[in-house]
Design an enzyme around this catalytic site. Sequence first.
Site, PDB file in Angstrom:
ATOM      1  N   LYS A 135      29.417  69.333 -87.267  1.00 30.84           N
ATOM      2  CA  LYS A 135      30.847  69.764 -87.518  1.00 30.84           C
ATOM      3  C   LYS A 135      31.395  69.156 -88.807  1.00 30.84           C
ATOM      4  CE  LYS A 135      31.609  70.057 -82.604  1.00 30.84           C
ATOM      5  NZ  LYS A 135      32.591  69.447 -81.448  1.00 30.84           N
TER       6      LYS A 135
ATOM      7  N   TYR B 179      35.301  79.261 -79.289  1.00 27.72           N
ATOM      8  CA  TYR B 179      35.802  78.186 -78.073  1.00 27.72           C
ATOM      9  C   TYR B 179      36.648  78.853 -77.325  1.00 27.72           C
ATOM     10  CZ  TYR B 179      33.833  74.068 -80.609  1.00 27.72           C
ATOM     11  OH  TYR B 179      33.045  73.134 -80.970  1.00 27.72           O
TER      12      TYR B 179
ATOM     13  N   PHE C  44      44.002  70.837 -76.112  1.00 26.53           N
ATOM     14  CA  PHE C  44      43.539  70.670 -77.674  1.00 26.53           C
ATOM     15  C   PHE C  44      42.985  71.646 -78.193  1.00 26.53           C
ATOM     16  CE2 PHE C  44      40.538  69.681 -74.381  1.00 26.53           C
ATOM     17  CZ  PHE C  44      39.441  70.505 -74.631  1.00 26.53           C
TER      18      PHE C  44
ATOM     19  N   ARG D 122      21.213  67.972 -75.432  1.00 25.04           N
ATOM     20  CA  ARG D 122      22.512  67.277 -74.950  1.00 25.04           C
ATOM     21  C   ARG D 122      22.449  65.704 -74.834  1.00 25.04           C
ATOM     22  NH1 ARG D 122      26.525  70.663 -73.518  1.00 25.04           N
ATOM     23  NH2 ARG D 122      27.759  69.261 -72.144  1.00 25.04           N
TER      24      ARG D 122
ATOM     25  N   THR E  77      30.580  63.391 -75.001  1.00 27.60           N
ATOM     26  CA  THR E  77      31.525  64.193 -75.696  1.00 27.60           C
ATOM     27  C   THR E  77      32.373  62.901 -76.385  1.00 27.60           C
ATOM     28  OG1 THR E  77      31.532  66.041 -74.170  1.00 27.60           O
ATOM     29  CG2 THR E  77      33.307  65.841 -75.710  1.00 27.60           C
TER      30      THR E  77
ATOM     31  N   ARG F 245      26.289  60.984 -81.547  1.00 31.63           N
ATOM     32  CA  ARG F 245      27.631  60.723 -81.177  1.00 31.63           C
ATOM     33  C   ARG F 245      27.930  59.155 -81.447  1.00 31.63           C
ATOM     34  NH1 ARG F 245      28.561  65.484 -76.927  1.00 31.63           N
ATOM     35  NH2 ARG F 245      29.297  67.151 -78.559  1.00 31.63           N
TER      36      ARG F 245
ATOM     37  N   ASN G 104      33.783  64.929 -83.244  1.00 29.44           N
ATOM     38  CA  ASN G 104      32.534  64.236 -82.551  1.00 29.44           C
ATOM     39  C   ASN G 104      31.197  64.514 -83.169  1.00 29.44           C
ATOM     40  OD1 ASN G 104      32.670  66.819 -81.397  1.00 29.44           O
ATOM     41  ND2 ASN G 104      32.372  66.098 -79.306  1.00 29.44           N
TER      42      ASN G 104
ATOM     43  N   HIS H  83      27.921  69.728 -82.073  1.00 24.53           N
ATOM     44  CA  HIS H  83      28.169  70.679 -80.644  1.00 24.53           C
ATOM     45  C   HIS H  83      26.876  71.149 -80.308  1.00 24.53           C
ATOM     46  CE1 HIS H  83      29.390  73.943 -77.999  1.00 24.53           C
ATOM     47  NE2 HIS H  83      28.181  74.561 -78.440  1.00 24.53           N
TER      48      HIS H  83
ATOM     49  N   GLU I 278      25.937  82.078 -77.777  1.00 18.78           N
ATOM     50  CA  GLU I 278      26.321  81.201 -79.205  1.00 18.78           C
ATOM     51  C   GLU I 278      25.710  81.628 -80.119  1.00 18.78           C
ATOM     52  OE1 GLU I 278      28.578  77.531 -76.556  1.00 18.78           O
ATOM     53  OE2 GLU I 278      26.701  77.204 -77.848  1.00 18.78           O
TER      54      GLU I 278
HETATM   55  P1  CMP Z   1      32.151  70.740 -78.014  1.00 21.29           P
HETATM   56  O1  CMP Z   1      30.878  70.299 -77.414  1.00 21.29           O
HETATM   57  O2  CMP Z   1      32.131  71.427 -79.209  1.00 21.29           O
HETATM   58  O3  CMP Z   1      33.033  71.698 -77.165  1.00 21.29           O
HETATM   59  C1  CMP Z   1      34.572  71.475 -76.835  1.00 21.29           C
HETATM   60  C2  CMP Z   1      35.154  70.600 -77.878  1.00 21.29           C
HETATM   61  O4  CMP Z   1      36.422  70.092 -77.581  1.00 21.29           O
HETATM   62  C3  CMP Z   1      34.374  69.234 -77.645  1.00 21.29           C
HETATM   63  O5  CMP Z   1      33.251  69.331 -78.231  1.00 21.29           O
HETATM   64  C4  CMP Z   1      35.285  68.251 -78.292  1.00 21.29           C
HETATM   65  O6  CMP Z   1      35.054  68.269 -79.706  1.00 21.29           O
HETATM   66  C5  CMP Z   1      36.584  68.966 -78.213  1.00 21.29           C
HETATM   67  N1  CMP Z   1      37.496  68.099 -77.483  1.00 21.29           N
HETATM   68  C6  CMP Z   1      37.241  67.655 -75.916  1.00 21.29           C
HETATM   69  N2  CMP Z   1      38.155  67.062 -75.419  1.00 21.29           N
HETATM   70  C7  CMP Z   1      38.876  67.138 -76.457  1.00 21.29           C
HETATM   71  C8  CMP Z   1      40.332  66.062 -76.634  1.00 21.29           C
HETATM   72  N3  CMP Z   1      40.696  65.523 -75.516  1.00 21.29           N
HETATM   73  N4  CMP Z   1      41.027  66.356 -77.810  1.00 21.29           N
HETATM   74  C9  CMP Z   1      40.505  67.118 -78.865  1.00 21.29           C
HETATM   75  N5  CMP Z   1      39.191  67.732 -78.554  1.00 21.29           N
HETATM   76  C10 CMP Z   1      38.467  67.747 -77.630  1.00 21.29           C
END
Ligand code: CMP
Length: 139
Positions: free
Chosen positions: A10, A50, A58, A86, A92, A103, A113, A116, A127
Site C-alpha cells: 500500500k 473494496y 471508513f 495472512r 489488520t 504489519r 497498514n 493487503h 482480485e
Molecule cells: P485490507 O485488508 O486492505 O481490507 C480492507 C481495509 O480496510 C483494511 O485492510 C484496512 O486497511 C481498512 N480498514 C479496516 N478498518 C478500518 C478502520 N477502522 N479505519 C480505516 N480503515 C480501515
Amino acid sequence: ATERTFSIIKPDATERNLTGAVNAVIEKAGLRIVAQKRIRMTKGQAETFYAVHRARPFFGELVEFMTSGPVVVQVLEGEGAIAKYREAMGATDPSKAADGTIRKLYAKSIGENSVHGSDAPETAVIEIAQFFSGNEIVG
Ligand code: CMP
C-alpha cells in the site's frame, strides 16, 4: 495444495521505500512472487476492489488512501498461500499483530497498514483477475 493469493503493497509502504523489505518477508515466508507491478490505482479501481466495504464508515477514507500514491500489486504462489500470507501480514490492526509480521514491523495504523492479502480462494481469483491477465503471471 499450491495456491495463489493477491497482494497489495500500500501507499504508506511505497512512500517509505519499503517494497523490498516487504518482499523479503514474503519470500522468507516461503511464498513466490509470480507477478508484480507498480501502479497508481484509480478511484474506480479502488472502489471496485473494496466494493464489499462500501457501506463501512471508513470506505471514503480507504479509497482516498489507496489512490494517494503508488501501490505494488502482486500475485503470490505457494503451498496454502492465502493462509500463509495472512500469517506473514499479521493482524489488520498493527497494535495486535504478532512479532515479525509485516504489519507489526511496518504498518502505521489500522488504515495505513502497509499490505493487503486475499481472505479466501474465491476472492483471490476475483482480485487477481482485476489487476492481472494470465500472461502476466509467470509461475
Ligand atoms: P485490507 O485488508 O486492505 O481490507 C480492507 C481495509 O480496510 C483494511 O485492510 C484496512 O486497511 C481498512 N480498514 C479496516 N478498518 C478500518 C478502520 N477502522 N479505519 C480505516 N480503515 C480501515
